[in-house]
Design an enzyme around this catalytic site. Structure first.
Site, PDB file in Angstrom:
ATOM      1  N   SER A   1       0.817  -1.209   0.000  1.00  0.00           N
ATOM      2  CA  SER A   1       0.000   0.000   0.000  1.00  0.00           C
ATOM      3  C   SER A   1       0.856   1.267   0.000  1.00  0.00           C
ATOM      4  O   SER A   1       1.727   1.395  -0.846  1.00  0.00           O
ATOM      5  CB  SER A   1      -0.944  -0.067   1.199  1.00  0.00           C
ATOM      6  OG  SER A   1      -2.099   0.650   0.922  1.00  0.00           O
TER       7      SER A   1
ATOM      8  N   HIS B   1      -7.627  -5.767   0.039  1.00  0.00           N
ATOM      9  CA  HIS B   1      -6.399  -5.000   0.208  1.00  0.00           C
ATOM     10  C   HIS B   1      -5.638  -5.521   1.433  1.00  0.00           C
ATOM     11  O   HIS B   1      -6.052  -5.274   2.568  1.00  0.00           O
ATOM     12  CB  HIS B   1      -6.827  -3.538   0.418  1.00  0.00           C
ATOM     13  CG  HIS B   1      -5.713  -2.562   0.530  1.00  0.00           C
ATOM     14  ND1 HIS B   1      -4.951  -2.192  -0.556  1.00  0.00           N
ATOM     15  CD2 HIS B   1      -5.236  -1.851   1.583  1.00  0.00           C
ATOM     16  CE1 HIS B   1      -4.058  -1.284  -0.174  1.00  0.00           C
ATOM     17  NE2 HIS B   1      -4.206  -1.068   1.122  1.00  0.00           N
TER      18      HIS B   1
HETATM   19  C1  GCU Z   1      -5.442   4.738   1.655  1.00  0.00           C
HETATM   20  C2  GCU Z   1      -4.862   5.512   0.514  1.00  0.00           C
HETATM   21  C3  GCU Z   1      -4.015   4.637  -0.403  1.00  0.00           C
HETATM   22  C4  GCU Z   1      -3.006   3.865   0.418  1.00  0.00           C
HETATM   23  C5  GCU Z   1      -3.711   3.119   1.525  1.00  0.00           C
HETATM   24  C6  GCU Z   1      -2.788   2.404   2.503  1.00  0.00           C
HETATM   25  O1  GCU Z   1      -6.423   3.852   1.185  1.00  0.00           O
HETATM   26  O2  GCU Z   1      -5.923   6.121  -0.190  1.00  0.00           O
HETATM   27  O3  GCU Z   1      -3.341   5.433  -1.352  1.00  0.00           O
HETATM   28  O4  GCU Z   1      -2.271   2.991  -0.406  1.00  0.00           O
HETATM   29  O5  GCU Z   1      -4.437   4.030   2.317  1.00  0.00           O
HETATM   30  O6  GCU Z   1      -1.615   2.739   2.626  1.00  0.00           O
HETATM   31  O7  GCU Z   1      -3.284   1.517   3.195  1.00  0.00           O
END
Ligand code: GCU
Length: 373
Positions: A211, A352
């Site tokens: 992420s 995710h």
């Molecule tokens: C949020 C953000 C993303 C990021 C994510 C994370 O969802 O919008 O860009 O990758 O957090 O780091 O968990």
């Protein structure tokens, strides 16, 4: 590519997305603060290393946790930062609890931005240490908040403030680095230490992140050629996902919600990504010919799996300059059908996250690209 274009593109990423990483911070100092030869039931030797900058004492430093597989003479190593601290990555009870600022979470185990005992092992499903060690790899990790706490004012307490001469007013000046730049810098300091560790094969390091930390691993891998394999797990906007596709998170959203991650110029592309002279396939290409792995998840549409895939696909033209093979088709592979060439990709079922399934592919990829030569 190596003599001129790569350097130009690297500069464009500094200028337009992440900011420039300072090179004048002085030599880091490494102190091994603890060593345990029979960690994880004898599977590994565990070390803690405190990394500091003697010339920049205002930075409180970073504590690296290193697991070395016992019985392996010179192990290749996965290097990555965590969201929750070393005590969250490991389930071992004698790993010191981080005392640094933490993001609060729904489970209420972070109180007043401090970790409690209840957070021990909370990130361990994302770090299947035993499986990685049994495959013959070492793991080096540190808490990203040691480098800089992840909130809009975090830079005031983190590395960026500690090393800036002018203090408060410097952060948002054009060209200066954002938090992703600072975190990526931390990954390179872990690589510095690993060069000195005899049980590590320091020519064979894989940088990995999930992420926002996947955005970070791509930026670290782009800048630091010591990372022989670069892995981005669900990195999305500002990471592997193409800016020019307005799908899921956009440049406008990310620069509004997380302005501190980037250099100030990046926000100027909110709603006008086409005005930016670069896109994210070029970030991946900066690692070429080193193998890059991009992973998506079906239920992570926010990160735009197709945009993540297309970056890797378009980076293929640079791999071809080196006689290497990129992705075989512009069409994405099916769900849970990984494709590994000189680069790797999969879209996993589920949400995710980083799962055992993801790690199985990364270990296989690293086996092939780091152990063979
Ligand atoms: C949020 C953000 C993303 C990021 C994510 C994370 O969802 O919008 O860009 O990758 O957090 O780091 O968990």
């Amino acid at each position: 590519w190596m003599n001129s274009r790569r350097g130009e593109i690297l500069k464009l990423f500094e200028q337009h997305v992440y900011g420039k990483t300072p090179t004048n911070l002085g030599a880091p100092k490494f102190e091994v603060t603890a060593t345990k030869m029979d960690a994880l039931g004898g599977l590994a030797t565990r070390k803690f290393i405190h990394v500091s900058l003697p010339e920049r004492p205002a930075w409180q430093g970073m504590d690296v946790m290193l697991y070395l597989p016992n019985g392996v003479k010179a192990a290749p190593c996965f290097v990555g930062l965590s969201f929750g601290g070393n005590h969250a990555v490991s389930v071992e009870k004698d790993v010191p609890l981080s005392t640094r600022w933490m993001r609060e979470s729904k489970d209420k185990h972070i109180v007043n931005h401090k970790a409690t005992e209840a957070t021990r092992g909370s990130e361990s499903s994302r770090w299947p240490l035993e499986k990685i060690l049994k495959a013959g790899f070492a793991v080096a990790t540190a808490y990203y908040g040691d480098i800089e706490p992840d909130h809009a004012d975090g830079w005031k307490e983190g590395l960026r403030a500690a090393v800036s001469r002018a203090g408060v007013n410097t952060t948002w000046r054009g060209g200066e680095w954002g938090a992703i730049g600072a975190w990526a810098w931390g990954l390179s300091r872990i690589a510095d230490f690993l060069q000195t560790e005899s049980q590590i094969d320091a020519r064979h390091l894989a940088v990995i992140g999930h992420s926002r930390l996947g955005k970070t691993s791509l930026w670290a891998g782009a800048q630091d050629e010591r990372f022989g394999v670069v892995i981005s797990n669900n990195s999305g906007e500002g990471g592997a996902a193409l800016m020019r596709r307005d799908f899921g998170e956009t440049t406008a959203i990310i620069t509004k919600v997380f302005p501190h991650w980037f250099t100030s110029q990046y926000a100027n592309y909110a709603g006008r990504a086409a005005a930016c002279p670069i896109d994210m396939h070029m970030l991946i290409a900066l690692a070429a010919p080193r193998p890059v792995y991009v992973a998506s998840a079906v239920e992570d549409q926010w990160a735009d799996p197709r945009g993540e895939y297309l970056s890797l696909w378009h980076a293929g033209s640079v791999y071809r300059l080196f006689g290497r093979v990129g992705m075989p088709s512009e069409q994405m592979p099916g769900v849970d059908m990984p494709v590994q060439t000189d680069v790797g990709y999969h879209i996993r079922s589920g949400k995710h996250d980083v799962t055992d399934y993801d790690w199985q592919q990364y270990v296989k990829f690293a086996d092939r690209h780091l152990k063979a030569h």
